[in-house]
Design a protein around this motif. Structure first.
Motif, mmCIF file in Angstrom:
data_model
loop_
_atom_site.group_PDB
_atom_site.id
_atom_site.type_symbol
_atom_site.label_atom_id
_atom_site.label_comp_id
_atom_site.label_asym_id
_atom_site.label_seq_id
_atom_site.Cartn_x
_atom_site.Cartn_y
_atom_site.Cartn_z
ATOM 1 N N UNK A 40 0.822 -1.220 0.000
ATOM 2 C CA UNK A 40 0.000 0.000 0.000
ATOM 3 C C UNK A 40 0.852 1.265 0.000
ATOM 4 N N UNK A 41 2.100 1.145 0.399
ATOM 5 C CA UNK A 41 3.032 2.280 0.427
ATOM 6 C C UNK A 41 3.979 2.265 -0.775
ATOM 7 N N UNK A 42 3.712 1.374 -1.741
ATOM 8 C CA UNK A 42 4.544 1.299 -2.935
ATOM 9 C C UNK A 42 5.852 0.552 -2.726
ATOM 10 N N UNK A 140 8.256 2.118 12.781
ATOM 11 C CA UNK A 140 7.704 2.393 11.463
ATOM 12 C C UNK A 140 8.815 2.584 10.431
ATOM 13 N N UNK A 141 9.931 3.179 10.847
ATOM 14 C CA UNK A 141 11.057 3.391 9.933
ATOM 15 C C UNK A 141 11.571 2.056 9.394
ATOM 16 N N UNK A 142 11.679 1.045 10.257
ATOM 17 C CA UNK A 142 12.139 -0.272 9.825
ATOM 18 C C UNK A 142 11.086 -0.909 8.915
ATOM 19 N N UNK A 143 9.867 -0.881 9.350
ATOM 20 C CA UNK A 143 8.752 -1.505 8.637
ATOM 21 C C UNK A 143 8.527 -0.923 7.244
ATOM 22 N N UNK A 144 8.652 0.408 7.121
ATOM 23 C CA UNK A 144 8.272 1.096 5.888
ATOM 24 C C UNK A 144 9.444 1.765 5.178
ATOM 25 N N UNK A 145 10.666 1.357 5.502
ATOM 26 C CA UNK A 145 11.860 1.902 4.849
ATOM 27 C C UNK A 145 11.885 3.433 4.886
ATOM 28 N N UNK A 146 11.899 3.976 6.084
ATOM 29 C CA UNK A 146 11.949 5.420 6.280
ATOM 30 C C UNK A 146 13.225 5.798 7.036
#
Length: 179
Positions: A40-42, A140-146
């Protein structure tokens, strides 16, 4: 005589093959939810890893039976009650190797591992864990590559949920063990 060698060979292969990957229904749900969220976040899906799942499941149980919440060591710490090196991971990240090195130590995974962890006093569930991680900047940074992890190319993910704890490990090398 050939039959005896065949039986011996079969036994040798079975004895030396890794145990099959086994996920509970809640762990399977967490795998699906994380990959759906990433899509969902590409972002790409992350394949399940037998090695990292071994680490995740061991850590969820270690946390359940041996972790004591304190101001000193956080949930990325490991007790002295298992076949691993005990360590205290602090919030200042000065002992990051405590976490990064566990996949190699426990499962022979040849890349650092990055863990997100969740606790609930009743029971950890896939949906609750993901929602908490999405609201936590570090997780969230780990989960969503941030942030620090924006360039991470996750090639493997391990999942462990045991009673009150859920943990997920990410790594940048594909799992060498066929699923």
């Amino acid at each position: 005589m050939h039959f005896i060698f065949w039986i011996f060979g079969l036994f040798f292969c079975l004895a030396n093959s890794p145990s099959p990957l086994s996920l509970s229904s809640e762990e399977e749900q967490l795998l699906e939810l994380i990959n759906e969220y990433r899509i969902s976040r590409g972002l790409s899906q992350v394949p399940i890893s037998q090695a990292l799942t071994k680490v995740a499941q061991a850590h969820a149980k270690d946390l359940m039976y041996h972790y004591k919440q304190s101001n000193r060591c956080n949930m990325h710490s490991w007790s002295k009650e298992g076949p691993w090196t005990a360590c205290c991971y602090r919030d200042n990240h000065k002992n990051a190797e405590c976490m990064w090195d566990k996949p190699k130590e426990i499962a022979g995974y040849e890349s650092p591992g990055y863990e997100i962890a969740y606790w609930h006093s009743n029971a950890a569930t896939a949906g609750q864990a993901l929602e908490v991680w999405k609201k936590s900047p570090g997780h969230h940074a780990v989960l969503a590559n941030l942030g620090t992890f924006k360039d991470a190319n996750w090639q493997a993910m391990g999942i462990g949920i045991y009673k009150e704890y859920a943990v997920v490990w990410f790594g940048e090398l594909p799992d060498e063990i066929e699923q």
